[in-house]
Design a protein around this motif. Structure first.
Motif, PDB file in Angstrom:
ATOM      1  N   LEU A  57     134.396  58.250  12.661  1.00  0.00           N
ATOM      2  CA  LEU A  57     135.775  58.654  11.571  1.00  0.00           C
ATOM      3  C   LEU A  57     137.383  57.964  12.333  1.00  0.00           C
ATOM      4  CD1 LEU A  57     135.090  63.019  11.443  1.00  0.00           C
ATOM      5  CD2 LEU A  57     134.734  61.235   9.592  1.00  0.00           C
ATOM      6  N   MET A  58     137.126  57.607  10.959  1.00  0.00           N
ATOM      7  CA  MET A  58     138.571  56.942  10.841  1.00  0.00           C
ATOM      8  C   MET A  58     139.887  57.549  10.090  1.00  0.00           C
ATOM      9  SD  MET A  58     139.729  52.992  10.233  1.00  0.00           S
ATOM     10  CE  MET A  58     138.667  52.295  11.827  1.00  0.00           C
ATOM     11  N   GLU A  59     141.439  58.154  10.937  1.00  0.00           N
ATOM     12  CA  GLU A  59     142.190  59.211  10.136  1.00  0.00           C
ATOM     13  C   GLU A  59     143.183  58.290   9.554  1.00  0.00           C
ATOM     14  OE1 GLU A  59     145.123  62.267  11.213  1.00  0.00           O
ATOM     15  OE2 GLU A  59     145.331  60.646  11.963  1.00  0.00           O
ATOM     16  N   VAL A  60     143.300  57.677   7.798  1.00  0.00           N
ATOM     17  CA  VAL A  60     143.981  56.545   7.646  1.00  0.00           C
ATOM     18  C   VAL A  60     145.285  57.118   6.749  1.00  0.00           C
ATOM     19  CG1 VAL A  60     142.264  54.939   6.543  1.00  0.00           C
ATOM     20  CG2 VAL A  60     142.357  57.975   4.972  1.00  0.00           C
ATOM     21  N   GLY A  61     145.399  58.934   6.893  1.00  0.00           N
ATOM     22  CA  GLY A  61     146.278  59.375   6.670  1.00  0.00           C
ATOM     23  C   GLY A  61     146.857  60.646   5.880  1.00  0.00           C
ATOM     24  N   ALA A  62     147.527  61.220   5.590  1.00  0.00           N
ATOM     25  CA  ALA A  62     147.015  62.800   4.417  1.00  0.00           C
ATOM     26  C   ALA A  62     147.702  62.398   3.213  1.00  0.00           C
ATOM     27  CB  ALA A  62     148.810  63.707   5.251  1.00  0.00           C
ATOM     28  N   ASN A  63     147.984  61.247   2.909  1.00  0.00           N
ATOM     29  CA  ASN A  63     148.718  60.808   1.435  1.00  0.00           C
ATOM     30  C   ASN A  63     148.042  59.258   0.888  1.00  0.00           C
ATOM     31  OD1 ASN A  63     151.076  62.552   1.742  1.00  0.00           O
ATOM     32  ND2 ASN A  63     151.981  61.107   2.804  1.00  0.00           N
ATOM     33  N   ALA A  64     146.545  59.359   1.583  1.00  0.00           N
ATOM     34  CA  ALA A  64     145.184  58.569   0.888  1.00  0.00           C
ATOM     35  C   ALA A  64     144.571  59.088   0.155  1.00  0.00           C
ATOM     36  CB  ALA A  64     144.748  58.743   2.682  1.00  0.00           C
ATOM     37  N   PRO A  65     144.247  57.968  -0.669  1.00  0.00           N
ATOM     38  CA  PRO A  65     144.535  58.221  -2.472  1.00  0.00           C
ATOM     39  C   PRO A  65     143.020  58.364  -1.817  1.00  0.00           C
ATOM     40  CG  PRO A  65     144.770  56.164  -2.083  1.00  0.00           C
ATOM     41  CD  PRO A  65     145.197  56.267  -0.689  1.00  0.00           C
ATOM     42  N   SER A  66     142.340  59.288  -2.804  1.00  0.00           N
ATOM     43  CA  SER A  66     141.035  59.358  -3.175  1.00  0.00           C
ATOM     44  C   SER A  66     140.087  58.154  -4.513  1.00  0.00           C
ATOM     45  CB  SER A  66     140.743  60.799  -4.083  1.00  0.00           C
ATOM     46  OG  SER A  66     140.489  61.235  -3.190  1.00  0.00           O
ATOM     47  N   PRO A  67     139.330  57.386  -3.889  1.00  0.00           N
ATOM     48  CA  PRO A  67     138.231  56.823  -5.015  1.00  0.00           C
ATOM     49  C   PRO A  67     138.400  57.033  -6.370  1.00  0.00           C
ATOM     50  CG  PRO A  67     136.771  56.292  -3.235  1.00  0.00           C
ATOM     51  CD  PRO A  67     137.944  57.463  -2.855  1.00  0.00           C
ATOM     52  N   PRO A  68     139.242  56.163  -7.251  1.00  0.00           N
ATOM     53  CA  PRO A  68     138.441  57.022  -9.014  1.00  0.00           C
ATOM     54  C   PRO A  68     137.892  57.171  -9.027  1.00  0.00           C
ATOM     55  CG  PRO A  68     139.229  55.204  -9.029  1.00  0.00           C
ATOM     56  CD  PRO A  68     139.931  54.825  -7.915  1.00  0.00           C
ATOM     57  N   PRO A  69     136.902  58.468  -9.877  1.00  0.00           N
ATOM     58  CA  PRO A  69     135.400  58.499 -10.511  1.00  0.00           C
ATOM     59  C   PRO A  69     134.632  57.255 -10.792  1.00  0.00           C
ATOM     60  CG  PRO A  69     136.765  60.269 -11.362  1.00  0.00           C
ATOM     61  CD  PRO A  69     137.836  59.619 -10.309  1.00  0.00           C
ATOM     62  N   GLY A  70     133.869  56.898 -11.362  1.00  0.00           N
ATOM     63  CA  GLY A  70     132.729  55.545 -11.148  1.00  0.00           C
ATOM     64  C   GLY A  70     133.891  54.483 -10.624  1.00  0.00           C
TER      65      GLY A  70
END
Length: 158
Positions: A57-70
């Motif tokens: 598991l690699m932490e990238v920060g609380a504000n990291a965006p999720s990939p968009p659907p699709g």
């Protein structure tokens, strides 16, 4: 010559909060944290595994965006269990954690689906004994999973 892959050894996921993710995988799967490096990476191992680690598991920060659907990228990981009884027990654990998102009967496998707190999807599955695959040897169906029926058919008698 093709590369002779035997099985998936481990996976590494980006997460927003390392402690939250480690706690989820401990509670859901009983993983133990075997190492933490640089304050941003944790390595986890199943107590039943022979791998050095099964999940990074690699932490990238609380504000990291999720990939968009699709979007392209990883859809899910699949962890195999030893028995249909283990799969039935996993259903209760995932439901209790609010992480259960689906169930499927794929003929040769029986599967549960879930999400960790960062939305990373995973599958927990049991593989039907090969001699029972029948028509599903060369098919990959997606049907509703009737856990009671499958436990009655393949479960232990204990």
């Amino acid at each position: 010559m093709a590369i002779p892959i035997r099985r998936l050894n481990h996976a590494v996921l980006f997460v927003r909060d390392l402690d939250r993710a480690v706690n989820f995988y401990r509670e859901a799967f009983g993983f133990e944290e075997i190492a933490r490096e640089g304050g941003r990476m944790a390595f986890l191992r199943s107590p039943l595994a022979e791998n050095h680690h099964d999940l990074g598991l690699m932490e990238v920060g609380a504000n990291a965006p999720s990939p968009p659907p699709g979007a392209t990228g990883l859809y899910h990981l699949a962890w195999q269990l030893d028995s249909i009884d283990d799969l039935a027990a996993a259903e209760a654990v995932l439901a209790n954690l609010g992480a259960l998102t689906g169930r499927s009967d794929h003929g040769a496998t029986k599967s549960l689906y879930g999400q960790d707190p960062d939305g990373n999807e995973f599958e927990v599955m049991w593989m039907v004994p090969r001699e029972e695959w029948g028509e599903y040897d060369r098919r990959a169906v997606v049907q509703p999973l009737n856990m009671q029926r499958e436990v009655a058919r393949f479960g232990s008698e204990d």
